[in-house]
Design an enzyme around this catalytic site. Structure first.
Site, PDB file in Angstrom:
ATOM      1  N   ASP A 154       0.755  -1.084   0.141  1.00 29.31           N
ATOM      2  CA  ASP A 154      -0.159   0.119   0.048  1.00 29.31           C
ATOM      3  C   ASP A 154       0.857   1.315   0.027  1.00 29.31           C
ATOM      4  OD1 ASP A 154      -1.315  -2.359   1.090  1.00 29.31           O
ATOM      5  OD2 ASP A 154      -3.032  -0.881   1.582  1.00 29.31           O
ATOM      6  N   GLU A 162      -4.355   1.918  -2.962  1.00 26.14           N
ATOM      7  CA  GLU A 162      -5.528   2.420  -2.314  1.00 26.14           C
ATOM      8  C   GLU A 162      -5.424   3.620  -1.394  1.00 26.14           C
ATOM      9  OE1 GLU A 162      -7.710  -0.048   0.515  1.00 26.14           O
ATOM     10  OE2 GLU A 162      -6.072   0.168   1.783  1.00 26.14           O
ATOM     11  N   ASN A 163      -4.247   3.881  -0.962  1.00 23.88           N
ATOM     12  CA  ASN A 163      -4.055   5.130   0.088  1.00 23.88           C
ATOM     13  C   ASN A 163      -3.055   5.991  -0.557  1.00 23.88           C
ATOM     14  OD1 ASN A 163      -3.562   2.183   2.021  1.00 23.88           O
ATOM     15  ND2 ASN A 163      -5.127   3.812   2.656  1.00 23.88           N
ATOM     16  N   ASN A 218     -10.143  -1.627   0.111  1.00 20.65           N
ATOM     17  CA  ASN A 218     -11.213  -1.135   0.679  1.00 20.65           C
ATOM     18  C   ASN A 218     -11.322   0.353   0.522  1.00 20.65           C
ATOM     19  OD1 ASN A 218      -9.158  -1.232   2.598  1.00 20.65           O
ATOM     20  ND2 ASN A 218     -10.519  -0.199   4.009  1.00 20.65           N
ATOM     21  N   HIS A 219     -10.322   1.079   0.305  1.00 23.72           N
ATOM     22  CA  HIS A 219     -10.396   2.501   0.058  1.00 23.72           C
ATOM     23  C   HIS A 219     -10.645   2.915  -1.440  1.00 23.72           C
ATOM     24  CE1 HIS A 219     -10.111   3.924   4.104  1.00 23.72           C
ATOM     25  NE2 HIS A 219      -8.660   3.172   4.261  1.00 23.72           N
ATOM     26  N   HIS A 274      -6.719  -8.594  -0.379  1.00 27.71           N
ATOM     27  CA  HIS A 274      -6.754  -7.301   0.437  1.00 27.71           C
ATOM     28  C   HIS A 274      -7.571  -7.564   1.702  1.00 27.71           C
ATOM     29  CE1 HIS A 274      -5.765  -2.867   0.967  1.00 27.71           C
ATOM     30  NE2 HIS A 274      -6.734  -2.843   1.436  1.00 27.71           N
TER      31      HIS A 274
HETATM   32 FE   FE2 Z   1      -4.140   0.338   2.913  1.00 27.47          FE
HETATM   33 FE   FE2 Z   2      -7.039  -1.223   2.934  1.00 28.01          FE
END
Ligand code: FE2
Ligand code: FE2
Length: 259
Positions: free
Chosen positions: A8, A39-40, A67-68, A149
């Site tokens: 990430d 995702e981040n 999830n993001h 993930h």
């Molecule tokens: Fe993350």
């Molecule tokens: Fe995540």
């Protein structure tokens, strides 16, 4: 074939860490294909279109999410045109973009799939094992890297063993903390519960530590990023047998990136 996978990427520090280290790693290790979890990458949550392009222009061949995936809602407007972006395949109520993509690398197919776990995750998703099983039935075998993930190390181990020998690698993302369990499973799948993150090594999972303490201990403020922080990368190299599509080696790379 040798594949490099970055965990990430968190915020500007993470983006810069990848941007600066990637060309050197590719040269040093003779890397053929680069995957990074983004995702981040934008302000610690989600991925803007400009940051997606920054990563691709920096040499990343495929960006995965988690999830993001929707924390920057502008993704709705660019994901269908983003040929090098893969979002979780088992989302319940999101049909834009793709959960898996095939790339041509040295004349061979390399598939990248992003799957989300269920344990301790607030985002409700379809059963990851069922989804993956059905998906594999429809696809022809090739080199296949799965970014799983998920939060729970045991859920990740179950997933890895379940698909051992059927995919080239199951690489965990999401916790931002690298686990010390890189190995090749009995059936030839490279596995690591979590690759870790690219970003600020002196904070809390990539966020500035005082802001996290204030938020969690005192309920004040919000998580902040320190754009002047040191830069760390957590990545793995996967060596792949091009005849069997199985992994022959998995090597972690953990380092501070010099400015
Ligand atoms: Fe993350
Ligand atoms: Fe995540």
């Amino acid at each position: 074939m040798r594949i490099l996978f970055f965990g990430d990427i968190v915020g500007k520090v993470g983006r810069d860490a990848v941007h600066l280290s990637l060309p050197k790693l590719v040269k040093k290790y003779g890397v053929d294909f680069v995957i990074a979890n983004g995702e981040n990458a934008s302000h610690g949550k989600g991925l803007t279109e400009s940051n997606y392009h920054f990563l691709i222009d920096s040499g990343v061949d495929c960006v995965t999410l988690g999830n993001h995936y929707h924390s920057k809602s502008q993704i709705d407007y660019y994901i269908d045109d983003a040929d090098y972006l893969v979002r979780p395949i088992n989302l319940k109520n999101y049909s834009l973009g793709e959960g898996s993509a095939v790339f041509t690398v040295n004349g061979m197919d390399v598939r990248v799939t992003n799957v989300m776990g269920q344990a301790f995750m607030s985002e409700e998703v379809e059963d990851p094992i069922k989804t993956m099983e059905e998906f594999l039935e429809e696809t022809k075998p090739c080199i296949h890297i799965v970014d799983f993930h998920a939060d729970s190390t045991s859920e990740k181990a179950i997933f890895g063993h379940f698909f051992d020998g059927r995919v080239t690698a199951v690489l965990g993302t999401h916790t931002h903390v690298a686990t010390n369990d890189c190995h090749i499973l009995e059936g030839g799948t490279a596995f690591q519960s979590d690759v870790g993150m690219c970003g600020d090594p002196d904070g809390v999972i990539g966020f500035e530590k005082e802001s996290v303490i204030n938020r969690i201990v005192y309920g004040e403020g919000r998580f902040e990023l320190n754009d002047k922080a040191r830069m760390m990368i957590n990545a793995v190299l996967i060596d792949v047998d091009e005849l069997t599509y199985k992994a022959t080696a998995i090597t972690p790379i953990v380092s501070i990136v010099e400015k």
